[in-house]
Structures are given as C-alpha cells and as structure tokens.
Design an enzyme around this catalytic site. Structure first.
Site, PDB file in Angstrom:
ATOM      1  N   SER A  38       0.930  -1.199  -0.070  1.00 45.23           N
ATOM      2  CA  SER A  38       0.217   0.084  -0.069  1.00 45.23           C
ATOM      3  C   SER A  38       0.815   1.291  -0.028  1.00 45.23           C
ATOM      4  O   SER A  38       1.718   1.487  -0.850  1.00 45.23           O
ATOM      5  CB  SER A  38      -0.853  -0.017   1.145  1.00 45.23           C
ATOM      6  OG  SER A  38      -1.972   0.847   0.947  1.00 45.23           O
ATOM      7  N   ASP A 159      -5.911  -4.189  -2.380  1.00 49.85           N
ATOM      8  CA  ASP A 159      -4.964  -3.876  -1.673  1.00 49.85           C
ATOM      9  C   ASP A 159      -4.143  -4.924  -0.774  1.00 49.85           C
ATOM     10  O   ASP A 159      -4.808  -5.871  -0.374  1.00 49.85           O
ATOM     11  CB  ASP A 159      -5.207  -2.800  -0.362  1.00 49.85           C
ATOM     12  CG  ASP A 159      -4.243  -2.197   0.588  1.00 49.85           C
ATOM     13  OD1 ASP A 159      -3.705  -2.869   1.128  1.00 49.85           O
ATOM     14  OD2 ASP A 159      -4.399  -1.066   0.621  1.00 49.85           O
TER      15      ASP A 159
END
Length: 282
Positions: A38, A159
C-alpha cells in the site's frame, strides 16, 4: 549478508516512512531488497529511485486537491485516491519519477497485492517503473470499499494489506540475514476488527475470498506483529516505528500535519541510525 527492508502501509501514516527513508538515503544506508505494501510501496519506491524529499514535496503540493485524493473522487470514480492522476499523471508529468535511476539501482523492490479471486497475496517485483509496474503499486494500495480492484493480466487485485499487512514472512521465506521493518504504528498498537466489516460484507459479496481475509485481518495482523517483536527481542530483526500514534487522517489536508508526521519519521531515523548501522554490520 543479505539485507531486506519491509515497509508497512497506512495511507498518510506513510509520511513517517518517507521521513525515515530520506534520512537513510542521506546517510547512504542501502538494502539488497525492499518490499512495500500500500503506502509502503507507493512511497517506498522513491528509495530505489533515490529521490530524497519527493514524497513530502508532492503531498504538500497536491493535498486538498479533489483530483488527488478526496471523497469527491470516490463518489465520481469509486477510488478515494484518483487512479489515473496519482499513479500516472503525477509521476509521469508533474513530479517526475526517476525511472532511469530506479532501473540502475541494484536494490530489488517488490510490492504485494491481494488476488481478488483467491484472497491470497501476490508478490510482484518492479522492473522499470513503467505503466504496468505503477498499476501493481496502485493495486497494492486499492483498499476494498475505498477503491475498485485493479485489473492486471486478466486478474483483479486489491490492497496487499488485506492478505499481508506487513510482509515480514516474505523476508523469512527468502532467507534474508538482516531483516529491517518500518511500521507506521507504535509498538503497543494492536488492530481491532474494522467497524466497516458489515458494510464490506454487502459491498464485496462477489469477492468471498477477500471477505474471508477481511474477517480475520485483525488477528492475522496482530500475529505478525507478535512474530516481529519476538524476533526483535532475539536480536534477529531491527524495527523502526513511531514513538506514539501518528494521528493523521487518511485524507489529511493540513500541510503542517503532513510536515509533522514526516519530521517524526526523520527524528526517529536519526535516533536509531547508530543502532541500525551496528545491526547491519555485525
């Protein structure tokens, strides 16, 4: 001795990581490999391109702009962080990412995303910081509910923190002798189940494997933290973390707050630098 660096995500908490990495670069500290998830991937790649100060610079320039990161962007496109602007327009035209240096730097850089079909982590080694690599970084940062999954090569990815919040196991599996972890939460932090999970169960029902991961995300994350702390206590791992909660918003618009969190990272890096050098050289 093979050294590996792990970079946790955390949206704007990643400015702490940016501050740490800038100090490490200023002091010629390097690693054989790095892996980010991320914001850890999106901000961390600037270490491989050796662009000190870039993360702070473009966040100060674009924070508060609806075409950068905003609920307006989310309502229009389903992505809290505007996909094309953040991952292509900005690095290609507005604050240019140094691809030449990136490719010349021998440090390997990996990012992790979550396969939307299986819920399993997928590790991608960045090659040239071209369009596909940047899409992998976007995938690594595409939090369910706040962003759409990213299509790459016929597969969809969310993610990386859904399946591997802190990819510490990647270093252990690949037998790194020196393991360095940068987290964006203080030592005492432990995650609790997200209050959004009931909403996620409805909105993500077409991704049952992802929901299974989200259901156990807190306990999985906490188990990794416990493993890291045990290895740290045994002298096997070096951990750099904020001294206290950073308390910065996901869509922080206060430039002073952005500078503050970045400076916390710099201060912590300067503090731990002698110990890190000793650990890497022992």
């Amino acid at each position: 001795m093979k050294s590996g660096l792990v970079l946790e995500g955390g949206a704007m908490r990643g400015l702490f990581t940016a501050g740490v990495l800038d100090v490490l670069m200023e002091n010629n500290i390097s690693f054989d490999s790095a892996i980010g998830v991320s914001a850890g991937a999106a901000f961390g790649v600037n270490m491989k391109s050796e662009q000190i100060g870039r993360v702070l610079r473009y966040n100060l320039r674009f924070t508060g702009k609806p075409y950068y990161a905003s609920w307006k962007s989310w309502r229009r496109s389903g992505n809290l962080y505007a996909a094309n602007f953040c991952y292509h327009v900005l690095p290609d035209k507005l604050d240019v990412f140094d691809k030449k240096t990136f490719m010349a730097n021998p440090m390997d850089f990996w990012c992790v995303a979550t396969d939307a079909a299986t819920g399993e982590p997928v590790y991608h080694k960045l090659r040239d910081a071209g369009y596909v690599d940047l899409e992998w970084i976007r995938a690594s940062s595409s939090i369910p509910f706040f962003a759409h999954p990213v299509a790459i090569g016929g597969h969809y990815y969310f993610d990386g923190s859904v399946s591997d919040s802190i990819p510490y196991g990647f270093l252990k599996k690949n037998n790194f002798d020196k393991k360095i972890v940068i987290t964006t939460q203080p030592k005492e932090y432990r995650k609790k189940q997200s209050k959004l999970f009931p909403v996620e169960k409805v909105l993500l029902r077409e991704y049952p494997a992802v929901l299974d991961k989200l259901a156990t995300r807190a306990e999985d994350y906490n188990a990794v933290l416990d493993n890291i702390e045990a290895d740290e206590n045994a002298g096997e791992t070096f951990v750099i973390r904020p001294p206290e909660a950073l308390n910065i918003g996901t869509l922080e618009q206060d430039k002073n707050e952005i500078k503050r969190v970045y400076q916390v990272g710099r201060q912590e890096a300067e503090k731990i630098l002698p110990g890190l050098v000793s650990y890497l050289n022992e």
